[in-house]
Design a protein around this motif. Structure first.
Motif, PDB file in Angstrom:
ATOM      1  N   ARG A  62      11.262  -5.036  -3.922  1.00 42.58           N
ATOM      2  CA  ARG A  62      11.179  -6.223  -3.070  1.00 42.58           C
ATOM      3  C   ARG A  62       9.850  -6.256  -2.321  1.00 42.58           C
ATOM      4  NH1 ARG A  62      15.268  -6.015   1.206  1.00 42.58           N
ATOM      5  NH2 ARG A  62      13.584  -5.650   2.663  1.00 42.58           N
ATOM      6  N   TYR A  63       9.400  -5.101  -1.856  1.00 44.45           N
ATOM      7  CA  TYR A  63       8.114  -5.038  -1.151  1.00 44.45           C
ATOM      8  C   TYR A  63       6.961  -5.460  -2.066  1.00 44.45           C
ATOM      9  CZ  TYR A  63      10.056  -2.488   2.865  1.00 44.45           C
ATOM     10  OH  TYR A  63      10.770  -2.122   3.962  1.00 44.45           O
ATOM     11  N   ILE A  64       7.039  -5.086  -3.321  1.00 44.68           N
ATOM     12  CA  ILE A  64       5.973  -5.423  -4.267  1.00 44.68           C
ATOM     13  C   ILE A  64       5.953  -6.925  -4.546  1.00 44.68           C
ATOM     14  CG2 ILE A  64       5.254  -5.203  -6.678  1.00 44.68           C
ATOM     15  CD1 ILE A  64       6.175  -2.294  -6.538  1.00 44.68           C
ATOM     16  N   ARG A  65       7.113  -7.550  -4.561  1.00 39.94           N
ATOM     17  CA  ARG A  65       7.205  -8.964  -4.946  1.00 39.94           C
ATOM     18  C   ARG A  65       7.018  -9.936  -3.792  1.00 39.94           C
ATOM     19  NH1 ARG A  65      11.862  -6.959  -8.338  1.00 39.94           N
ATOM     20  NH2 ARG A  65      10.903  -6.684 -10.362  1.00 39.94           N
ATOM     21  N   ARG A  66       6.938  -9.437  -2.570  1.00 36.92           N
ATOM     22  CA  ARG A  66       6.791 -10.356  -1.421  1.00 36.92           C
ATOM     23  C   ARG A  66       5.438 -11.040  -1.465  1.00 36.92           C
ATOM     24  NH1 ARG A  66       8.185  -7.976   4.191  1.00 36.92           N
ATOM     25  NH2 ARG A  66       7.891 -10.131   4.737  1.00 36.92           N
ATOM     26  N   PHE A  67       5.429 -12.277  -1.139  1.00 33.40           N
ATOM     27  CA  PHE A  67       4.223 -13.113  -1.029  1.00 33.40           C
ATOM     28  C   PHE A  67       3.530 -13.106  -2.333  1.00 33.40           C
ATOM     29  CE2 PHE A  67       5.278 -11.869   3.250  1.00 33.40           C
ATOM     30  CZ  PHE A  67       5.309 -13.084   3.885  1.00 33.40           C
TER      31      PHE A  67
ATOM     32  N   ALA B 121       0.834  -1.207   0.000  1.00 35.03           N
ATOM     33  CA  ALA B 121       0.000   0.000   0.000  1.00 35.03           C
ATOM     34  C   ALA B 121       0.865   1.252   0.000  1.00 35.03           C
ATOM     35  CB  ALA B 121      -0.939  -0.003   1.208  1.00 35.03           C
ATOM     36  N   ALA B 122       1.942   1.236   0.768  1.00 40.48           N
ATOM     37  CA  ALA B 122       2.841   2.392   0.823  1.00 40.48           C
ATOM     38  C   ALA B 122       3.560   2.585  -0.514  1.00 40.48           C
ATOM     39  CB  ALA B 122       3.851   2.220   1.953  1.00 40.48           C
ATOM     40  N   VAL B 123       4.004   1.488  -1.119  1.00 40.51           N
ATOM     41  CA  VAL B 123       4.675   1.576  -2.417  1.00 40.51           C
ATOM     42  C   VAL B 123       3.710   2.127  -3.463  1.00 40.51           C
ATOM     43  CG1 VAL B 123       5.706   0.237  -4.306  1.00 40.51           C
ATOM     44  CG2 VAL B 123       6.374  -0.208  -1.932  1.00 40.51           C
ATOM     45  N   TYR B 124       2.480   1.653  -3.436  1.00 42.69           N
ATOM     46  CA  TYR B 124       1.477   2.146  -4.374  1.00 42.69           C
ATOM     47  C   TYR B 124       1.265   3.655  -4.194  1.00 42.69           C
ATOM     48  CZ  TYR B 124      -2.941   2.996  -6.700  1.00 42.69           C
ATOM     49  OH  TYR B 124      -3.917   3.521  -7.497  1.00 42.69           O
TER      50      TYR B 124
ATOM     51  N   THR C  60      20.314   5.112  -0.733  1.00 35.46           N
ATOM     52  CA  THR C  60      20.614   5.666  -2.047  1.00 35.46           C
ATOM     53  C   THR C  60      19.388   5.465  -2.936  1.00 35.46           C
ATOM     54  OG1 THR C  60      21.436   3.574  -2.951  1.00 35.46           O
ATOM     55  CG2 THR C  60      23.050   4.998  -1.821  1.00 35.46           C
ATOM     56  N   GLU C  61      19.360   6.141  -4.062  1.00 32.88           N
ATOM     57  CA  GLU C  61      18.245   5.973  -4.994  1.00 32.88           C
ATOM     58  C   GLU C  61      18.126   4.517  -5.436  1.00 32.88           C
ATOM     59  OE1 GLU C  61      18.105   8.793  -8.244  1.00 32.88           O
ATOM     60  OE2 GLU C  61      19.078  10.304  -6.983  1.00 32.88           O
ATOM     61  N   ALA C  62      19.259   3.899  -5.756  1.00 30.11           N
ATOM     62  CA  ALA C  62      19.250   2.511  -6.230  1.00 30.11           C
ATOM     63  C   ALA C  62      18.755   1.564  -5.139  1.00 30.11           C
ATOM     64  CB  ALA C  62      20.652   2.103  -6.692  1.00 30.11           C
ATOM     65  N   ASP C  63      19.219   1.767  -3.909  1.00 34.33           N
ATOM     66  CA  ASP C  63      18.781   0.903  -2.808  1.00 34.33           C
ATOM     67  C   ASP C  63      17.295   1.099  -2.503  1.00 34.33           C
ATOM     68  OD1 ASP C  63      21.289  -0.220  -2.579  1.00 34.33           O
ATOM     69  OD2 ASP C  63      21.888   1.034  -0.869  1.00 34.33           O
ATOM     70  N   ALA C  64      16.821   2.331  -2.610  1.00 34.60           N
ATOM     71  CA  ALA C  64      15.395   2.598  -2.385  1.00 34.60           C
ATOM     72  C   ALA C  64      14.557   1.886  -3.446  1.00 34.60           C
ATOM     73  CB  ALA C  64      15.123   4.097  -2.399  1.00 34.60           C
ATOM     74  N   CYS C  65      15.001   1.945  -4.679  1.00 35.95           N
ATOM     75  CA  CYS C  65      14.292   1.268  -5.775  1.00 35.95           C
ATOM     76  C   CYS C  65      14.262  -0.239  -5.534  1.00 35.95           C
ATOM     77  CB  CYS C  65      14.962   1.590  -7.102  1.00 35.95           C
ATOM     78  SG  CYS C  65      14.168   0.825  -8.523  1.00 35.95           S
ATOM     79  N   THR C  66      15.395  -0.798  -5.146  1.00 37.40           N
ATOM     80  CA  THR C  66      15.477  -2.232  -4.859  1.00 37.40           C
ATOM     81  C   THR C  66      14.540  -2.621  -3.727  1.00 37.40           C
ATOM     82  OG1 THR C  66      17.774  -2.317  -5.607  1.00 37.40           O
ATOM     83  CG2 THR C  66      17.042  -4.090  -4.159  1.00 37.40           C
ATOM     84  N   LEU C  67      14.521  -1.822  -2.673  1.00 35.92           N
ATOM     85  CA  LEU C  67      13.666  -2.108  -1.527  1.00 35.92           C
ATOM     86  C   LEU C  67      12.193  -2.082  -1.919  1.00 35.92           C
ATOM     87  CD1 LEU C  67      13.408  -2.582   1.551  1.00 35.92           C
ATOM     88  CD2 LEU C  67      13.274  -0.090   1.785  1.00 35.92           C
ATOM     89  N   LEU C  68      11.770  -1.050  -2.639  1.00 37.15           N
ATOM     90  CA  LEU C  68      10.373  -0.945  -3.029  1.00 37.15           C
ATOM     91  C   LEU C  68       9.965  -2.084  -3.963  1.00 37.15           C
ATOM     92  CD1 LEU C  68      10.687   1.770  -1.607  1.00 37.15           C
ATOM     93  CD2 LEU C  68       9.268   2.765  -3.387  1.00 37.15           C
TER      94      LEU C  68
ATOM     95  N   TRP D 232      12.995   9.370  -7.225  1.00 35.41           N
ATOM     96  CA  TRP D 232      13.775   8.394  -6.460  1.00 35.41           C
ATOM     97  C   TRP D 232      14.706   9.061  -5.454  1.00 35.41           C
ATOM     98  CZ3 TRP D 232      12.125   3.819  -5.818  1.00 35.41           C
ATOM     99  CH2 TRP D 232      11.403   3.179  -6.817  1.00 35.41           C
ATOM    100  N   CYS D 233      15.211  10.244  -5.784  1.00 31.83           N
ATOM    101  CA  CYS D 233      16.105  10.920  -4.830  1.00 31.83           C
ATOM    102  C   CYS D 233      15.340  11.283  -3.553  1.00 31.83           C
ATOM    103  CB  CYS D 233      16.765  12.142  -5.450  1.00 31.83           C
ATOM    104  SG  CYS D 233      15.624  13.420  -6.000  1.00 31.83           S
ATOM    105  N   THR D 234      14.083  11.678  -3.670  1.00 38.25           N
ATOM    106  CA  THR D 234      13.261  12.010  -2.505  1.00 38.25           C
ATOM    107  C   THR D 234      12.952  10.754  -1.694  1.00 38.25           C
ATOM    108  OG1 THR D 234      12.231  13.839  -3.685  1.00 38.25           O
ATOM    109  CG2 THR D 234      11.061  13.014  -1.765  1.00 38.25           C
ATOM    110  N   ILE D 235      12.619   9.676  -2.385  1.00 39.76           N
ATOM    111  CA  ILE D 235      12.321   8.415  -1.713  1.00 39.76           C
ATOM    112  C   ILE D 235      13.556   7.913  -0.973  1.00 39.76           C
ATOM    113  CG2 ILE D 235      11.670   5.993  -2.057  1.00 39.76           C
ATOM    114  CD1 ILE D 235      10.095   7.003  -4.565  1.00 39.76           C
TER     115      ILE D 235
END
Length: 86
Positions: free
Chosen positions: A81-86, A49-52, A71-79, A61-64
């Motif tokens: 990952r959140y979308i792909r869980r379960f 829900a937060a990613v959406y 970093t922007e790249a790590d934030a993108c990776t994290l988000l 991405w710089c703000t996120i």
């Protein structure tokens, strides 16, 4: 910001609550696993829900990354990952 509906999730984890979960896991492992599974599903739903909401608001991405302390790249990776869980 968009006018999408906002869901605010409040989770309070106290040391006592964590201790109770550890005791439950030791005393009744299957019940402990059931509770952990429910917590994982709930946190995954909240993360999606937060990613959406972030995606809908078209935040850069710089703000996120700055907001998450990443970093922007790590934030993108994290988000992602959140979308792909379960």
């Amino acid at each position: 910001m968009s006018s999408t509906r906002r869901w605010i999730w409040t989770v309070r984890v106290s040391p006592r609550g964590l201790t109770q979960l550890v005791v439950l896991a030791a005393d009744a492992p299957l019940a402990g696993l059931r509770v952990v599974g429910a917590l994982e599903r709930t946190s995954a739903d909240a993360a999606r829900a937060a990613v959406y909401a972030v995606h809908t608001d078209e935040r850069p991405w710089c703000t996120i990354g700055t907001a998450l302390g990443l970093t922007e790249a790590d934030a993108c990776t994290l988000l992602m990952r959140y979308i792909r869980r379960f």
